[in-house]
Structures are given as C-alpha cells and as structure tokens.
Write an enzyme that holds these catalytic residues in place. Structure first.
Site, PDB file in Angstrom:
ATOM      1  N   HIS A  64       1.350  17.477  -3.819  1.00 44.25           N
ATOM      2  CA  HIS A  64       1.498  15.912  -3.490  1.00 44.25           C
ATOM      3  C   HIS A  64       2.188  14.678  -4.227  1.00 44.25           C
ATOM      4  CE1 HIS A  64      -1.819  12.976  -4.380  1.00 44.25           C
ATOM      5  NE2 HIS A  64      -3.083  13.519  -3.764  1.00 44.25           N
TER       6      HIS A  64
ATOM      7  N   GLU B  26      -0.143  14.315   4.619  1.00 43.49           N
ATOM      8  CA  GLU B  26      -0.517  12.981   3.874  1.00 43.49           C
ATOM      9  C   GLU B  26       0.199  12.316   3.479  1.00 43.49           C
ATOM     10  OE1 GLU B  26      -4.186  14.692   1.078  1.00 43.49           O
ATOM     11  OE2 GLU B  26      -2.127  14.363  -0.547  1.00 43.49           O
TER      12      GLU B  26
ATOM     13  N   GLU C 218       1.250  12.636  -5.033  1.00 38.21           N
ATOM     14  CA  GLU C 218       1.474  11.740  -6.885  1.00 38.21           C
ATOM     15  C   GLU C 218       2.638  11.950  -7.194  1.00 38.21           C
ATOM     16  OE1 GLU C 218      -2.568  11.608  -7.018  1.00 38.21           O
ATOM     17  OE2 GLU C 218      -2.670   9.908  -5.384  1.00 38.21           O
TER      18      GLU C 218
ATOM     19  N   GLY D  12      -9.604  13.283  -1.852  1.00 36.61           N
ATOM     20  CA  GLY D  12      -9.467  12.440  -3.089  1.00 36.61           C
ATOM     21  C   GLY D  12     -10.550  11.734  -3.462  1.00 36.61           C
ATOM     22  N   GLY D  13     -10.996  11.055  -3.346  1.00 36.34           N
ATOM     23  CA  GLY D  13     -11.456   9.772  -3.546  1.00 36.34           C
ATOM     24  C   GLY D  13     -13.134  10.195  -3.223  1.00 36.34           C
TER      25      GLY D  13
ATOM     26  N   GLY E  17      -5.471   6.740  -1.137  1.00 35.55           N
ATOM     27  CA  GLY E  17      -6.335   6.494  -2.067  1.00 35.55           C
ATOM     28  C   GLY E  17      -5.715   4.409  -1.243  1.00 35.55           C
TER      29      GLY E  17
ATOM     30  N   ASN F 127      -9.420  17.488  -3.856  1.00 35.38           N
ATOM     31  CA  ASN F 127      -8.317  16.618  -4.827  1.00 35.38           C
ATOM     32  C   ASN F 127      -9.396  15.760  -6.144  1.00 35.38           C
ATOM     33  OD1 ASN F 127      -6.753  16.207  -7.040  1.00 35.38           O
ATOM     34  ND2 ASN F 127      -5.090  15.615  -4.463  1.00 35.38           N
ATOM     35  N   TRP F 128      -9.878  16.622  -6.900  1.00 29.29           N
ATOM     36  CA  TRP F 128     -10.875  15.181  -8.186  1.00 29.29           C
ATOM     37  C   TRP F 128      -9.597  14.608  -9.085  1.00 29.29           C
ATOM     38  CZ3 TRP F 128     -14.586  18.732 -10.646  1.00 29.29           C
ATOM     39  CH2 TRP F 128     -15.942  19.456  -9.448  1.00 29.29           C
ATOM     40  N   LYS F 129      -7.984  15.137  -8.452  1.00 26.58           N
ATOM     41  CA  LYS F 129      -7.016  14.355  -9.469  1.00 26.58           C
ATOM     42  C   LYS F 129      -7.506  14.071 -10.889  1.00 26.58           C
ATOM     43  CE  LYS F 129      -6.340  12.076  -5.374  1.00 26.58           C
ATOM     44  NZ  LYS F 129      -5.340  10.499  -4.824  1.00 26.58           N
TER      45      LYS F 129
ATOM     46  N   SER G   8      -7.656   9.213   3.004  1.00 22.45           N
ATOM     47  CA  SER G   8      -8.207   7.649   3.252  1.00 22.45           C
ATOM     48  C   SER G   8      -9.469   8.132   3.767  1.00 22.45           C
ATOM     49  CB  SER G   8      -8.155   6.486   3.480  1.00 22.45           C
ATOM     50  OG  SER G   8      -7.372   5.842   2.207  1.00 22.45           O
TER      51      SER G   8
END
Ligand code: PEP
Length: 251
Positions: free
Chosen positions: A95, A167, A97, A234-235, A173, A9-11, A213
């Site tokens: 998600h 998640e 967020e 993610g990251g 994150g 997920n590149w957000k 993470s």
C-alpha cells in the site's frame, strides 16, 4: 468475465467495538449481493473479532500487511500463517502508505507477495505513482517497474490469486480521485504488461482494482470502465451505508 471485487481498507481506524459494529452493519446491508466479491480489511488487532462476525456471510476478511518470514525473532511482525489462523483470505501488500510513510521498497513487497501466495493467502498488490511522477509523464514507467518487480517469481498458476490495485498516490485520502479515463488508461497499461509478462489469457482474467478517493458519488463511473474490475476503498469504507452503496454500484 471478471467478477468485480470491492475491498474496504480501514487503515488505522475503528475500535474493538466499532470494528464489529461496522462489519455487522455491512453484513446486513449487502446480504443479497452475490455478483461482487467483498472484503473488509481491519487493523491486525481486530481481525479475529471481525472474521468471527463475518463468518458464513458474503464478506471476506483481509489484513493490511504481512511479513514474509514464517516465524521467529521478528518483533512486531505478523506472519501469513497467523493471518490465516484468524480467518484472513486476503492481504494488502505494498500500500502506498507503507511505501511512502514506512519506506517499503519493491524487493520487500515482492518477498511478501511470494510468501502470501505460498501460504494460500490472496494478495492485493498496490501500485501507483506520486503526483510529481504523473506530472513528469512517468506514470507508465513507475507503474511498470513496480508491477514487474513486485510480481517477480510469481508463477503463472499463482497469478490469478493476485489482485492488482492501481492507486495513484495523489488520489489516496485527498478527495481527488483519478478520472475514470485516467484510471482506465493505466489499467489497460497494466493489463498489457501482464500479457507480456505472462499471457493474454491470464491478463484477461486478472482483476485490477482502482483505489484513490473512491466514494458513492464516483463508484459507478469508475467501475463502469472496461478494465476497472473493482475498488480498493479507504475512507468511504468506514461508513457501512456508503460502502454498501459502492458495492451495489458494482453489481
Ligand atoms: C486506500 O487506502 O487504499 C485508499 C484508496 O484510500 P481512500 O479511498 O481514502 O483514498
């Protein structure tokens, strides 16, 4: 046997140029991987270019959200057919967020899941508790309620097009991943719930990803858990080498 599924997920990251460079670098790094399903999930505006770059490879493309209506006066929203039109196979729905920054609730997320399935997209449905909920011993209750409400109306013959991503919000994150035991415990709980809502046979086949993470240093141990069928990353998915390493850990 559930085939591992790793999605990145590149957000709200990358540019027109770097999104295509990232998928091209990943393509080269994982070209020989056949035993893992792989997806990248770029921002909406780069979907078409990334899908074009990934075409014919072992990398599928997904979107980070979708709206449940088909078309019309919904300024700023994107429909399922639009996502399919630009080459999407998957769509992340619910998600954390979107739940906790944008304010989406289970009933809206459920409508999106149903619309995606009807359109032939494969939803990655995210569920997970806040830190305060975990500390209050409410993880099972929160995840049960989210999963049950968000899957409402999903027919048995549609279920295996869904991937559930567990998640925990406190792990996303933050650099603080759930331990493999913590992830496994909730995954087992979700699988038992799905067996109750549907059947043991479907529960055994449903893929449940862990997200929060995840990185090269912990990927193998997380995926090594019996009920962890992959990762939503993610990251660490923004670096082709790191993400490729995690995909290879799932092989
Ligand atoms: C995510 O965005 O779904 C996620 C798990 O992020 P990170 O890997 O950065 O915690």
């Amino acid at each position: 046997m559930r085939k591992p599924f790793i999605a990145g997920n590149w957000k709200m990251n990358t540019t027109a140029e770097s999104s295509v460079a990232l998928v091209n670098a990943l393509k080269a790094a994982v070209k020989d991987v056949t035993t893992v399903d792989i997806a990248v999930v770029p921002p909406f505006v780069y979907l078409a270019a990334v899908a074009k770059a990934a075409a014919g490879s072992n990398i599928a493309v997904g979107a980070q959200d979708v709206y449940f209506e088909g078309n019309g006066a919904f300024t700023g929203e994107i429909s399922c057919d639009m996502l399919k039109d630009v080459g999407c196979k998957y769509v992340i729905i619910g998600h954390s967020e979107r739940r906790h920054v944008i304010g989406e609730k289970d009933d809206l997320i459920n409508k999106k899941v149903l619309a995606a399935l009807k359109a032939g997209l494969k939803p990655i449905l995210c569920v997970g508790e806040l830190l305060a909920e975990r500390e209050a011993g409410k993880t099972a209750a929160v995840v049960t309620e989210q999963t049950t409400r968000c899957l409402a109306g999903v027919a048995a013959d549609q279920l295996l097009n869904v991937t559930i991503a567990y998640e925990p919000v406190w792990a996303i994150g933050t650099g603080r991943n759930a331990t493999p035991d913590q992830a496994q415990e909730v995954h087992v709980m979700i699988r038992k719930l799905v067996a109750k809502l549907y059947s043991q046979e479907l529960a055994d086949k449903l893929r449940i990803q862990y997200g929060g993470s995840a990185k090269p240093a912990n990927a193998a141990e997380l995926i090594g858990q019996k009920d962890v069928d992959g990762l939503l990353v993610g990251g660490a998915s923004l670096k082709a080498d790191d993400f490729a390493e995690m995909i290879k850990a799932a092989q």
